[in-house]
Design a protein around this motif. Sequence first.
Motif, PDB file in Angstrom:
ATOM      1  N   PRO A 130      41.100  39.781  50.971  1.00  0.00           N
ATOM      2  CA  PRO A 130      42.151  38.985  50.004  1.00  0.00           C
ATOM      3  C   PRO A 130      42.515  39.729  48.727  1.00  0.00           C
ATOM      4  CG  PRO A 130      40.130  37.952  50.611  1.00  0.00           C
ATOM      5  CD  PRO A 130      40.056  38.960  51.176  1.00  0.00           C
ATOM      6  N   GLU A 131      41.593  41.046  48.635  1.00  0.00           N
ATOM      7  CA  GLU A 131      41.881  41.896  47.769  1.00  0.00           C
ATOM      8  C   GLU A 131      43.146  42.756  47.772  1.00  0.00           C
ATOM      9  OE1 GLU A 131      39.021  41.510  48.663  1.00  0.00           O
ATOM     10  OE2 GLU A 131      37.568  41.205  47.217  1.00  0.00           O
ATOM     11  N   ALA A 132      43.703  42.728  49.118  1.00  0.00           N
ATOM     12  CA  ALA A 132      45.084  43.401  49.347  1.00  0.00           C
ATOM     13  C   ALA A 132      46.091  42.597  48.669  1.00  0.00           C
ATOM     14  CB  ALA A 132      45.054  43.705  50.720  1.00  0.00           C
ATOM     15  N   GLY A 133      46.075  41.664  48.165  1.00  0.00           N
ATOM     16  CA  GLY A 133      47.272  40.811  47.450  1.00  0.00           C
ATOM     17  C   GLY A 133      47.225  41.648  46.179  1.00  0.00           C
ATOM     18  N   ASN A 134      46.259  42.279  45.783  1.00  0.00           N
ATOM     19  CA  ASN A 134      46.540  42.992  44.411  1.00  0.00           C
ATOM     20  C   ASN A 134      46.395  44.456  44.858  1.00  0.00           C
ATOM     21  OD1 ASN A 134      46.486  43.704  41.522  1.00  0.00           O
ATOM     22  ND2 ASN A 134      44.477  42.860  41.317  1.00  0.00           N
ATOM     23  N   LEU A 135      47.462  45.201  45.458  1.00  0.00           N
ATOM     24  CA  LEU A 135      47.336  46.193  45.962  1.00  0.00           C
ATOM     25  C   LEU A 135      47.078  47.327  45.201  1.00  0.00           C
ATOM     26  CD1 LEU A 135      47.557  47.378  48.957  1.00  0.00           C
ATOM     27  CD2 LEU A 135      50.185  47.678  48.483  1.00  0.00           C
ATOM     28  N   GLY A 136      47.869  47.610  43.990  1.00  0.00           N
ATOM     29  CA  GLY A 136      47.538  48.607  43.214  1.00  0.00           C
ATOM     30  C   GLY A 136      46.217  48.584  42.819  1.00  0.00           C
ATOM     31  N   ALA A 137      45.566  47.689  42.280  1.00  0.00           N
ATOM     32  CA  ALA A 137      44.041  47.479  41.840  1.00  0.00           C
ATOM     33  C   ALA A 137      42.976  47.850  43.220  1.00  0.00           C
ATOM     34  CB  ALA A 137      43.790  46.164  41.491  1.00  0.00           C
ATOM     35  N   LEU A 138      43.601  47.418  44.267  1.00  0.00           N
ATOM     36  CA  LEU A 138      42.604  47.641  45.431  1.00  0.00           C
ATOM     37  C   LEU A 138      42.831  49.213  45.883  1.00  0.00           C
ATOM     38  CD1 LEU A 138      41.061  46.773  47.936  1.00  0.00           C
ATOM     39  CD2 LEU A 138      43.211  46.490  49.068  1.00  0.00           C
ATOM     40  N   LEU A 139      44.020  49.754  45.849  1.00  0.00           N
ATOM     41  CA  LEU A 139      43.962  51.282  46.050  1.00  0.00           C
ATOM     42  C   LEU A 139      43.095  51.987  45.046  1.00  0.00           C
ATOM     43  CD1 LEU A 139      47.866  51.548  46.880  1.00  0.00           C
ATOM     44  CD2 LEU A 139      45.763  51.629  48.467  1.00  0.00           C
ATOM     45  N   LEU A 140      43.134  51.628  43.668  1.00  0.00           N
ATOM     46  CA  LEU A 140      42.426  52.439  42.682  1.00  0.00           C
ATOM     47  C   LEU A 140      41.005  52.170  43.046  1.00  0.00           C
ATOM     48  CD1 LEU A 140      44.148  51.854  39.263  1.00  0.00           C
ATOM     49  CD2 LEU A 140      43.766  53.799  40.441  1.00  0.00           C
ATOM     50  N   HIS A 141      40.701  51.022  43.470  1.00  0.00           N
ATOM     51  CA  HIS A 141      39.332  50.477  44.122  1.00  0.00           C
ATOM     52  C   HIS A 141      38.636  51.511  45.086  1.00  0.00           C
ATOM     53  CE1 HIS A 141      36.054  47.181  44.199  1.00  0.00           C
ATOM     54  NE2 HIS A 141      35.580  48.105  45.161  1.00  0.00           N
ATOM     55  N   VAL A 142      39.704  51.567  46.196  1.00  0.00           N
ATOM     56  CA  VAL A 142      39.019  52.310  47.104  1.00  0.00           C
ATOM     57  C   VAL A 142      38.815  53.834  46.714  1.00  0.00           C
ATOM     58  CG1 VAL A 142      39.871  53.077  49.492  1.00  0.00           C
ATOM     59  CG2 VAL A 142      40.190  50.870  48.669  1.00  0.00           C
ATOM     60  N   ARG A 143      39.974  54.313  45.966  1.00  0.00           N
ATOM     61  CA  ARG A 143      39.661  55.732  45.537  1.00  0.00           C
ATOM     62  C   ARG A 143      38.350  55.903  44.606  1.00  0.00           C
ATOM     63  NH1 ARG A 143      43.695  59.722  44.425  1.00  0.00           N
ATOM     64  NH2 ARG A 143      42.949  61.116  42.902  1.00  0.00           N
ATOM     65  N   GLN A 144      38.230  54.982  43.953  1.00  0.00           N
ATOM     66  CA  GLN A 144      36.834  55.148  42.972  1.00  0.00           C
ATOM     67  C   GLN A 144      35.649  54.907  43.587  1.00  0.00           C
ATOM     68  OE1 GLN A 144      37.142  56.236  39.754  1.00  0.00           O
ATOM     69  NE2 GLN A 144      35.141  55.966  39.353  1.00  0.00           N
ATOM     70  N   TYR A 145      35.615  53.959  44.508  1.00  0.00           N
ATOM     71  CA  TYR A 145      34.348  53.433  44.925  1.00  0.00           C
ATOM     72  C   TYR A 145      34.263  53.452  46.379  1.00  0.00           C
ATOM     73  CZ  TYR A 145      33.605  50.766  40.529  1.00  0.00           C
ATOM     74  OH  TYR A 145      33.556  50.579  39.508  1.00  0.00           O
ATOM     75  N   GLY A 146      35.305  53.573  47.138  1.00  0.00           N
ATOM     76  CA  GLY A 146      35.421  53.712  48.617  1.00  0.00           C
ATOM     77  C   GLY A 146      34.041  52.817  49.299  1.00  0.00           C
ATOM     78  N   PHE A 147      33.409  53.407  50.298  1.00  0.00           N
ATOM     79  CA  PHE A 147      32.497  52.725  51.019  1.00  0.00           C
ATOM     80  C   PHE A 147      31.200  53.253  50.332  1.00  0.00           C
ATOM     81  CE2 PHE A 147      35.703  52.851  54.022  1.00  0.00           C
ATOM     82  CZ  PHE A 147      36.090  51.617  54.512  1.00  0.00           C
ATOM     83  N   GLY A 148      31.028  53.883  49.267  1.00  0.00           N
ATOM     84  CA  GLY A 148      29.930  54.358  48.665  1.00  0.00           C
ATOM     85  C   GLY A 148      29.215  55.476  48.975  1.00  0.00           C
ATOM     86  N   ASP A 149      28.241  55.872  48.541  1.00  0.00           N
ATOM     87  CA  ASP A 149      27.371  57.214  49.097  1.00  0.00           C
ATOM     88  C   ASP A 149      26.761  56.903  50.510  1.00  0.00           C
ATOM     89  OD1 ASP A 149      28.248  58.195  46.427  1.00  0.00           O
ATOM     90  OD2 ASP A 149      26.253  57.236  45.609  1.00  0.00           O
ATOM     91  N   ILE A 150      26.644  58.152  50.970  1.00  0.00           N
ATOM     92  CA  ILE A 150      26.079  58.189  52.192  1.00  0.00           C
ATOM     93  C   ILE A 150      24.660  57.403  52.140  1.00  0.00           C
ATOM     94  CG2 ILE A 150      24.693  59.661  54.107  1.00  0.00           C
ATOM     95  CD1 ILE A 150      27.003  61.917  53.008  1.00  0.00           C
ATOM     96  N   VAL A 151      23.715  57.736  51.167  1.00  0.00           N
ATOM     97  CA  VAL A 151      22.596  56.872  50.787  1.00  0.00           C
ATOM     98  C   VAL A 151      22.860  55.572  50.360  1.00  0.00           C
ATOM     99  CG1 VAL A 151      20.203  56.722  49.596  1.00  0.00           C
ATOM    100  CG2 VAL A 151      21.431  58.995  50.327  1.00  0.00           C
ATOM    101  N   PRO A 152      22.664  54.721  51.076  1.00  0.00           N
ATOM    102  CA  PRO A 152      23.013  53.226  50.650  1.00  0.00           C
ATOM    103  C   PRO A 152      22.144  52.860  49.181  1.00  0.00           C
ATOM    104  CG  PRO A 152      21.670  53.082  52.800  1.00  0.00           C
ATOM    105  CD  PRO A 152      21.916  54.459  52.630  1.00  0.00           C
TER     106      PRO A 152
END
Lengths: 66, 288
Positions: free
Chosen positions: B81-103
Amino acid sequence: MNDLAFHIGLFLFSTLVIVAVSCMFTEADDQKAVRLFPRRYLTFVVVTSVVVAVMLVAEHTFAAVS
Amino acid sequence: MSSSQDPTPSPQGASNPLVATLLTWFVPGAGHLYMGKMRTAIIAFVAIEGLYLAGVMLSKGMFLQILPPEMRGRFAAALTPEAGNLGALLLHVRQYGFGDIVPTAFPSTLHIGVMLTASAGIANLILCSRAHYDARVGGLKEEPSAAPHPGLATLVGWIIPGGGHFLQGRKVRGAVAFALVVLLFAVGCYLADGTNLDRSRHFYYWAGQALLGPVAFIAETLNGHPLMSARPTYEDAGVVLSSVAGMLNVLLLLDVYGFSEARRLGRPLATEAVDPELESGPFDASLR
């Protein structure tokens, strides 16, 4: 048998909601939507039942593991 | 949303609806800024990005880290659902992504946080529809007393299923709509024993039921994400039905939007536009 009855009841209920909402979507007039509902519901149930029957036959014929 | 046979014309020199919609999709309020509607733009930006920011803070930006490793594809975020706010989502993915290798451990406020980020995405999609309508209407004559603004009615319909119909004065239809989709959702929750009410268990199905709005979020909060020792027998059916309930609410929102649009512009509804002598709707040949 109870399990089968439960599945049929669940199927009839979920299709009822789907058809009712689709009637609202396609017909803005409430009375027309109500008149449309029984025929569409019956059609939906019959057609999906045929699809289920075909799937069961196909599964039984081609995918059954003895 | 107008009939394909008789589209609403954009007046000469008016804002381009497609541009307004795309701008809004990337940055909430940007479409209205483009149309010169500064106040709406600021309110929309602050409300939607504020909601998103609050969600990110509460979830520590970890909503994509909920996904199991095998599902973390390039476009994994596109169906959220976050894809409805695309700009924020793209920034989010860039900033946080899937996290570090160590959970790392999820915060206790993760679920509230992801509800807020998802809400921001859906709210921005509704704002996109509003921007598209406002750009199309431009200088056209409207009758505001005929019906509430399509964007407002759609938003209310998302907050409370059937609420948009109520706002339009279609109370019986609103009550029936509410009863149908909420009952289907409740049956889904019952069959799944509440396991559907957890984004970390059913990431994408959860997105479907988020379309039902705060009703789903309240149910999730009340259920409280208990640990389960065994899978409920009808979990799959329950998860699907609750997600279908959310998607059916989208049909109801489209109905709400189309009704308001037609009434305000004094145009026939899609089903009225067809010649009644031949056919009174796209699927109701039985009424000939």
